[in-house]
Design a protein around this motif. Sequence first.
Motif: not given
Length: 543
Positions: A409-415, A420-423, A465-474, A537-543
């Motif tokens: 689950a995520t805290d919302k559906t659009e970013y 900041k995404m909360e998973v 389990l909780e994870f979070s990361f910032g949404i970069p410029n894609w 890279r985002v995944v590596e920061r999440m771990r």
Amino acid sequence: MLNMMKKYEKITKLCHAPLIFLLSSGEKKTRGKKKLGGDEKKMTTKTSRKVLAIAFLTTAVVLAATSAAAAATPLGSGDWAFSTTLRVSENSGTTLHEYPILVNLSGENFPTEAKTDGGDLRFSFAGQELNYWLEEFDGVEKRGAVWVRVPVLPAGESVFLKMRWGNPAAASESKGNAVFEFFDNFSSPSSLNNWQGFSWDRDDCIDFYYPAEINFSLDDGWLRAYRPTQGSFVLKPKNISFDTKFPLVVEAEMKMPMDWWNKNFGVGVLFGNGSLTDTDTEFTAVFAYGLEYESEKPYLIKLKKGSNIYIDRDNNPGYSFNFTQPNRLKTVIYASHLEGFHEHHHILSKDYDIQKDSDSKFAPIVEFNTDAWHPGEIEGFANWIFIRKHADPEPTVSFEIGEPSVSVATDKTEYRIGDKMEVAVSVANPTNCSLEFQWFWVVPEYSVCVPVLTKSVAAEYSESLEFSFGIPNWGAEPFGNLFYVQLSDAAAGGEVFECDALWWAYVPYWKGEAGAVPAATGAGAETGAGLEENLKRVVERMR
């Protein structure tokens, strides 16, 4: 029992029908509370390609979902609405191959949503459909018995099978001849030509085994065999024999509706050194024997051509049979003793040096008998008979009460950029064996599938389990993303027990804000390769 329908509906709303392909192998197992264990594992190329291929099929719907949710796809004729997990435990200490196990269905374990004849039951192991034979299925009494042939049961270990039902369009695939070493349920008139009758008489046991005038017919799905004259007879399949290897198990369902007293019948084997015809000079017949009256006791019979008849009663109390109703008989023949069963109840046991009197070949037999002074014909009925493998003790089958579960689950559906995404990922493994957890990040539009996390999940584990990361410029273009999580059994060839999927969208700007979005920076930011590296890279920061 797990109803997977809601799970299917939830995911098909997100990703439409193609995901059904993967979810149809969803499973489960049993018990408790412990800790996520094991090292992170590398996702295999095969698994990555599988997830990615499914994700590609969902591209159109995932992108369309940025404006509206897709409607649920009805389950088609190839789908089963319900499933549960069976634990099969090997108890003899020997690895068993192609072994038939008995699944008893009753009470809360009875699949009430199945077709009235049980024709939509299916069984699988490690994604492989298994052969089965439906011995009984009574939707009114909620009682059933199914034999399932399992490819391998490792010594002293458990394997897990998936049982599915709830598909009105499915036709029965029950096939006894694909489950047992020998099987006949007299399903067609041609089966009458496969049997022959021989007689024996207590008063003339020196020459008891000779061809007799036995007439055969079908009566409401049963083989009816009758002898126009008084006496007893044995039925044996024509031109069929098997290599003798102990233990031997023969099971049959029989009845004798004649209104005569002192009736009895038996099921067993005939040993011989050739084709097991009346021209053989040496043989031994061994079978368990049922008597009509409570004052009598079950017999174990050994008949040897050219010698006397040996009859021994069991030491157990008398056991009565209702001969007018179907009786399920089983004889287990070891090298040094025999066991008799009636309706799965153990009723007799005797020590015999059977190996001394046996020979290189054997065939299954059924026997019908009344006292010789009864006038007129004698008739007996057989519904089915089979020979199967036997281990001591036999494997046990249990229904798993606790079910593995996984969700994302995520805290919302659009970013947007900078959000900041909360998973939250919830994992529960109430079984007593470890499972494998996998999480994939899929971007169908760019053909990208990135493994986020692969870990071994210990038995009796449950945690969020909780994870979070910032949404970069894609980049300036929005695209859909899919988080897919699953629990599988690596030891069973990767059989998926439970899974979940979540769609979310990268939306770099809200409507009317396009001018406020900075241009993408970095090489290949909006290409598949560039995005894949960015996600890693985002995944590596999440771990």
